[in-house]
Scaffold this active site. Structure first.
Site, mmCIF file in Angstrom:
data_model
loop_
_atom_site.group_PDB
_atom_site.id
_atom_site.type_symbol
_atom_site.label_atom_id
_atom_site.label_comp_id
_atom_site.label_asym_id
_atom_site.label_seq_id
_atom_site.Cartn_x
_atom_site.Cartn_y
_atom_site.Cartn_z
ATOM 1 N N ALA A 1 0.854 -1.201 0.000
ATOM 2 C CA ALA A 1 0.000 0.000 0.000
ATOM 3 C C ALA A 1 0.882 1.240 0.000
ATOM 4 C CB ALA A 1 -0.917 -0.001 1.222
ATOM 5 N N ILE B 1 26.011 19.249 -20.114
ATOM 6 C CA ILE B 1 26.863 20.406 -20.388
ATOM 7 C C ILE B 1 28.271 20.187 -19.847
ATOM 8 C CG2 ILE B 1 27.229 22.840 -19.763
ATOM 9 C CD1 ILE B 1 24.156 23.173 -19.995
ATOM 10 N N GLU C 1 5.656 11.463 -1.522
ATOM 11 C CA GLU C 1 4.635 12.504 -1.332
ATOM 12 C C GLU C 1 3.652 12.548 -2.511
ATOM 13 O OE1 GLU C 1 4.101 13.882 1.398
ATOM 14 O OE2 GLU C 1 5.970 13.431 2.438
#
Length: 387
Positions: free
Chosen positions: A130, A341, A367
């Site tokens: 869950a 980069i 969350e």
């Protein structure tokens, strides 16, 4: 609309950023390489944070906090988010505001020791079966006379290893609804050392090294009624009332990390030379910087608007979902582009970029996953037209 900061907000931002750069940055490498946060270091930084007025700044003044409004609190969290999460959370911790839901006696026993930095709380909702579907939890609390008996397992419980107690959500019954039967949930305070309550080491995590997780096991763990937080069977009401802004906190910390990554990318693009010129002059690099800055600004505006609306009492679930969704996915994009980069150097642990890149992955899961946020947003859009 005025998008400028007040003098107080500017001072909080500057103070927090200086603290992060001076007190947290120097210890990041140790925590990243060992995956461990020494208690001596925790206490050292914690006392400095208390002296600077930065500890537990999320809490109201009447309980010893800074009493920041939501928008200012998000600015504060954004600055803390620049650093390793274990350092930022543990050493400059914010006790969970769900503790404010406690009775006067519970506040004395649990809230105030956290405010003083004597202990930490942890929240236990998630189970192996869950996660996003909390109504599917199988861990139970059964009333036996005036006591409650808890059984089951919780996992992914952050920093439970150092917490003095857990706030645990358990299935405590069932009720009929138009969509069928669903579980009732009750929240409990459970102290470390309570018979039948065991804390075991959790899983090794690629994100947020040093910020541990644990597995909590309950085997006929008996609690008196005084350990119930809020009302019996009203655990979701407690969570909804007191944990609503946590998604905005996640968004804010993502903004801080993205700003740090973008800053490093800009500096590197301006100093690194290839083929006789700075790489920032090549469109392949400069356009990346433009896209990173634009995405960051969009996420910042969504998050700060949601914070402003929270203070005004007009925020909606979809406002917070949009902020969390945009900020977490933006961070993943910015971190990846910053590494591109930098080339191979971006993946070396001499720089914080590979950490920010790793840490970004969990933000789209905890969350509320990105899918849950999209569900909240789309449901609100369809409901408005009767869908």
């Amino acid at each position: 609309m005025n998008f400028g900061l007040t003098d107080e907000q500017r001072l909080i931002v500057e103070t927090t950023r200086a603290f992060v750069e001076t007190e947290l940055y120097p210890h990041e490498m140790e925590v990243e390489r060992t995956g461990h946060l020494r208690m001596e270091l925790i206490r050292e930084i914690q006392q400095k944070a208390i002296a600077a007025g930065l500890y537990a700044a999320n809490m109201p003044e009447e309980v010893g906090g800074a009493g920041l409004d939501t928008l200012t609190w998000l600015l504060y969290e954004k600055e803390l988010g620049r650093a390793n999460y274990a350092l930022h959370w543990t050493c400059v911790a914010r006790p969970s505001n769900i503790l404010l839901a406690g009775t006067p006696e519970q506040r004395e026993k649990y809230l105030y020791p956290c405010m003083r930095g004597e202990t930490w709380d942890c929240l236990a909702m998630t189970e192996p079966g869950a996660g996003s579907d909390l109504r599917g939890m199988k861990a139970t609390a059964v009333q036996d006379g005036t006591d409650w008996v808890l059984n089951g397992t919780k996992h992914f419980i952050s920093h439970a290893d150092i917490a003095g107690f857990a706030i645990v959500f358990m299935a405590s019954g069932e009720e009929e609804t138009p969509r069928g039967r669903r579980k009732k949930i009750t929240a409990f305070f459970v102290d470390k050392g309570t018979p039948g309550f065991t804390v075991r080491d959790g899983y090794r995590n690629v994100s947020h090294r040093g910020y541990t997780n644990a597995i909590l096991e309950f085997d006929d763990c008996r609690l008196p009624a005084s350990q119930v937080l809020g009302e019996v069977h009203k655990g979701f009401d407690v969570a909804s009332s007191w944990l609503g802004a946590t998604r905005l906190q996640v968004a804010a910390t993502c903004l801080g990390r993205a700003e740090r990554a973008l800053g490093l990318a800009i500096d590197y693009a301006a100093s690194r030379e290839q083929f006789g010129q700075q790489i920032g002059k090549f469109q392949g690099v400069s356009f990346k910087l433009a896209d990173m800055a634009t995405e960051l600004k969009a996420a910042n505006l969504l998050t700060m608007e949601a914070g402003w609306k929270y203070d005004a009492g007009t925020v909606t679930d979809e406002d917070m979902a949009m902020a969390k969704l945009k900020a977490t996915e933006m961070l993943a994009f910015v971190a990846d582009e910053a590494i591109q980069i930098h080339g191979g150097m971006g993946l070396m642990d001499d720089l914080p970029l590979e950490r920010i890149w790793r840490d970004a992955r969990v933000e789209r899961i905890w969350e509320g996953t990105s899918e849950i946020q999209r569900h909240i947003i789309s449901r609100a859009l369809l409901r408005a037209v009767g869908g």
